[in-house]
Design a protein around this motif. Sequence first.
Motif, PDB file in Angstrom:
ATOM      1  N   ARG A 127      40.736  30.173 -27.087  1.00 11.97           N
ATOM      2  CA  ARG A 127      39.661  29.362 -26.520  1.00 11.97           C
ATOM      3  C   ARG A 127      39.871  29.070 -25.041  1.00 11.97           C
ATOM      4  O   ARG A 127      38.934  28.732 -24.336  1.00 11.97           O
ATOM      5  CB  ARG A 127      39.544  28.055 -27.299  1.00 11.97           C
ATOM      6  N   SER A 128      41.116  29.178 -24.594  1.00  9.35           N
ATOM      7  CA  SER A 128      41.409  28.830 -23.208  1.00  9.35           C
ATOM      8  C   SER A 128      41.357  30.029 -22.262  1.00  9.35           C
ATOM      9  O   SER A 128      41.536  29.888 -21.067  1.00  9.35           O
ATOM     10  CB  SER A 128      42.804  28.183 -23.110  1.00  9.35           C
ATOM     11  N   ARG A 129      41.126  31.211 -22.820  1.00  5.47           N
ATOM     12  CA  ARG A 129      41.096  32.398 -21.969  1.00  5.47           C
ATOM     13  C   ARG A 129      39.814  33.191 -22.203  1.00  5.47           C
ATOM     14  O   ARG A 129      39.051  32.903 -23.111  1.00  5.47           O
ATOM     15  CB  ARG A 129      42.315  33.289 -22.237  1.00  5.47           C
ATOM     16  N   SER A 130      39.613  34.186 -21.391  1.00  7.75           N
ATOM     17  CA  SER A 130      38.426  35.024 -21.524  1.00  7.75           C
ATOM     18  C   SER A 130      38.475  35.774 -22.841  1.00  7.75           C
ATOM     19  O   SER A 130      39.536  36.145 -23.337  1.00  7.75           O
ATOM     20  CB  SER A 130      38.369  36.020 -20.361  1.00  7.75           C
ATOM     21  N   ARG A 131      37.289  36.039 -23.419  1.00 10.22           N
ATOM     22  CA  ARG A 131      37.246  36.805 -24.665  1.00 10.22           C
ATOM     23  C   ARG A 131      37.488  38.283 -24.434  1.00 10.22           C
ATOM     24  O   ARG A 131      37.715  39.038 -25.370  1.00 10.22           O
ATOM     25  CB  ARG A 131      35.887  36.620 -25.343  1.00 10.22           C
ATOM     26  N   ASP A 132      37.435  38.713 -23.175  1.00  8.73           N
ATOM     27  CA  ASP A 132      37.659  40.132 -22.883  1.00  8.73           C
ATOM     28  C   ASP A 132      39.148  40.417 -22.816  1.00  8.73           C
ATOM     29  O   ASP A 132      39.821  39.953 -21.907  1.00  8.73           O
ATOM     30  CB  ASP A 132      37.003  40.507 -21.551  1.00  8.73           C
ATOM     31  N   LEU A 133      39.657  41.165 -23.769  1.00  9.45           N
ATOM     32  CA  LEU A 133      41.081  41.474 -23.834  1.00  9.45           C
ATOM     33  C   LEU A 133      41.366  42.805 -23.162  1.00  9.45           C
ATOM     34  O   LEU A 133      40.600  43.751 -23.299  1.00  9.45           O
ATOM     35  CB  LEU A 133      41.544  41.549 -25.295  1.00  9.45           C
ATOM     36  N   PRO A 134      42.482  42.915 -22.445  1.00 11.75           N
ATOM     37  CA  PRO A 134      42.879  44.209 -21.897  1.00 11.75           C
ATOM     38  C   PRO A 134      43.050  45.218 -23.023  1.00 11.75           C
ATOM     39  O   PRO A 134      43.479  44.863 -24.120  1.00 11.75           O
ATOM     40  CB  PRO A 134      44.222  43.910 -21.222  1.00 11.75           C
ATOM     41  N   LEU A 135      42.737  46.476 -22.756  1.00 10.22           N
ATOM     42  CA  LEU A 135      42.784  47.490 -23.806  1.00 10.22           C
ATOM     43  C   LEU A 135      44.180  47.755 -24.321  1.00 10.22           C
ATOM     44  O   LEU A 135      44.348  48.300 -25.400  1.00 10.22           O
ATOM     45  CB  LEU A 135      42.173  48.795 -23.273  1.00 10.22           C
ATOM     46  N   ASP A 136      45.207  47.381 -23.559  1.00 12.48           N
ATOM     47  CA  ASP A 136      46.562  47.658 -24.018  1.00 12.48           C
ATOM     48  C   ASP A 136      47.145  46.500 -24.800  1.00 12.48           C
ATOM     49  O   ASP A 136      48.332  46.463 -25.083  1.00 12.48           O
ATOM     50  CB  ASP A 136      47.478  47.987 -22.836  1.00 12.48           C
ATOM     51  N   THR A 137      46.306  45.533 -25.169  1.00 16.32           N
ATOM     52  CA  THR A 137      46.846  44.385 -25.882  1.00 16.32           C
ATOM     53  C   THR A 137      46.188  44.155 -27.226  1.00 16.32           C
ATOM     54  O   THR A 137      46.213  43.060 -27.743  1.00 16.32           O
ATOM     55  CB  THR A 137      46.687  43.095 -25.048  1.00 16.32           C
ATOM     56  N   VAL A 138      45.579  45.236 -27.808  1.00 10.78           N
ATOM     57  CA  VAL A 138      44.910  45.013 -29.087  1.00 10.78           C
ATOM     58  C   VAL A 138      45.781  45.396 -30.256  1.00 10.78           C
ATOM     59  O   VAL A 138      46.682  46.188 -30.118  1.00 10.78           O
ATOM     60  CB  VAL A 138      43.650  45.858 -29.249  1.00 10.78           C
ATOM     61  N   PRO A 139      45.475  44.844 -31.449  1.00 17.42           N
ATOM     62  CA  PRO A 139      46.208  45.241 -32.640  1.00 17.42           C
ATOM     63  C   PRO A 139      46.150  46.747 -32.827  1.00 17.42           C
ATOM     64  O   PRO A 139      45.103  47.354 -32.671  1.00 17.42           O
ATOM     65  CB  PRO A 139      45.467  44.536 -33.771  1.00 17.42           C
ATOM     66  N   GLU A 140      47.259  47.337 -33.162  1.00 19.51           N
ATOM     67  CA  GLU A 140      47.312  48.782 -33.327  1.00 19.51           C
ATOM     68  C   GLU A 140      46.927  49.162 -34.747  1.00 19.51           C
ATOM     69  O   GLU A 140      47.535  48.698 -35.691  1.00 19.51           O
ATOM     70  CB  GLU A 140      48.723  49.295 -33.022  1.00 19.51           C
ATOM     71  N   PRO A 141      45.911  49.999 -34.936  1.00 20.11           N
ATOM     72  CA  PRO A 141      45.511  50.417 -36.275  1.00 20.11           C
ATOM     73  C   PRO A 141      46.530  51.381 -36.854  1.00 20.11           C
ATOM     74  O   PRO A 141      47.305  51.984 -36.131  1.00 20.11           O
ATOM     75  CB  PRO A 141      44.165  51.113 -36.044  1.00 20.11           C
ATOM     76  N   THR A 142      46.506  51.485 -38.178  1.00 21.05           N
ATOM     77  CA  THR A 142      47.485  52.345 -38.849  1.00 21.05           C
ATOM     78  C   THR A 142      46.797  53.442 -39.646  1.00 21.05           C
ATOM     79  O   THR A 142      47.369  53.964 -40.592  1.00 21.05           O
ATOM     80  CB  THR A 142      48.359  51.498 -39.792  1.00 21.05           C
ATOM     81  N   THR A 143      45.578  53.798 -39.264  1.00 20.63           N
ATOM     82  CA  THR A 143      44.828  54.779 -40.061  1.00 20.63           C
ATOM     83  C   THR A 143      45.300  56.202 -39.820  1.00 20.63           C
ATOM     84  O   THR A 143      45.312  57.031 -40.716  1.00 20.63           O
ATOM     85  CB  THR A 143      43.332  54.687 -39.724  1.00 20.63           C
ATOM     86  N   ALA A 144      45.691  56.501 -38.596  1.00 20.20           N
ATOM     87  CA  ALA A 144      46.085  57.870 -38.280  1.00 20.20           C
ATOM     88  C   ALA A 144      47.546  58.099 -38.611  1.00 20.20           C
ATOM     89  O   ALA A 144      48.394  57.289 -38.299  1.00 20.20           O
ATOM     90  CB  ALA A 144      45.838  58.150 -36.797  1.00 20.20           C
TER      91      ALA A 144
END
Length: 221
Positions: A127-144
């Motif tokens: 809530r205290s920061r922008s909702r736009d997250l840098p692309l290198d900081t997202v949860p890593e998917p495990t599908t591949a």
Amino acid sequence: MRKQHGSPSSLGVAGQEHGGPDPASAGELAPSAGAAGSNTLSGLEDRLLAVRAGEGDDEAFAVLVLRHSALLLALARHLLGSPEDAEDAVQDAFLSAWRRLPEFRGDATFRTWMYRIVTNRCLNILRSRSRDLPLDTVPEPTTASTGAAPERAAESDAATVALVQALGELSPDQRACWVLRELHGLRYKEISPLVGASEQTVRGRLFRARRILMKEMGPWR
């Protein structure tokens, strides 16, 4: 005589998002337990460890940290994206828990109690920061899988970027409900106290979150 309840002498967080925590690093969250004491305490259930820790038993608290740090780090990483922010949030959560352990009555499990503390801490950060997250900081998917063909791997990477951007469209409350439900498998009645909302509100947030994600992820369905 009851031991004075202060704060751990060392509380640096490090751990693995998946699988068990690294004992050498996760142990930094609390004072190191002696080998004999640790082996004895490791067989106790969380409730008893929490009672002992609330009475000032540093070794009991160290066992609780080792037991739950990996799962809590995974939760914080899924909510915040950034590994560094996740470690800070879990560190703060364990410090808060340590100070509040004398208040722990066992009405909920220790894990649920910690889930709530970590979730609240992460929501405050979101809530205290922008909702736009840098692309290198997202949860890593495990599908591949590691053996996927290059074209499949490239498609998975593109889908990951799309998911990251879609998650950025969710409000902090929607994101928390979605992560707790879809990534951590909690039921509505378990999510409700963690986010301080009724089950009906949780369902509403999940409905809106899923609708947004379906729209944003349309090309990848």
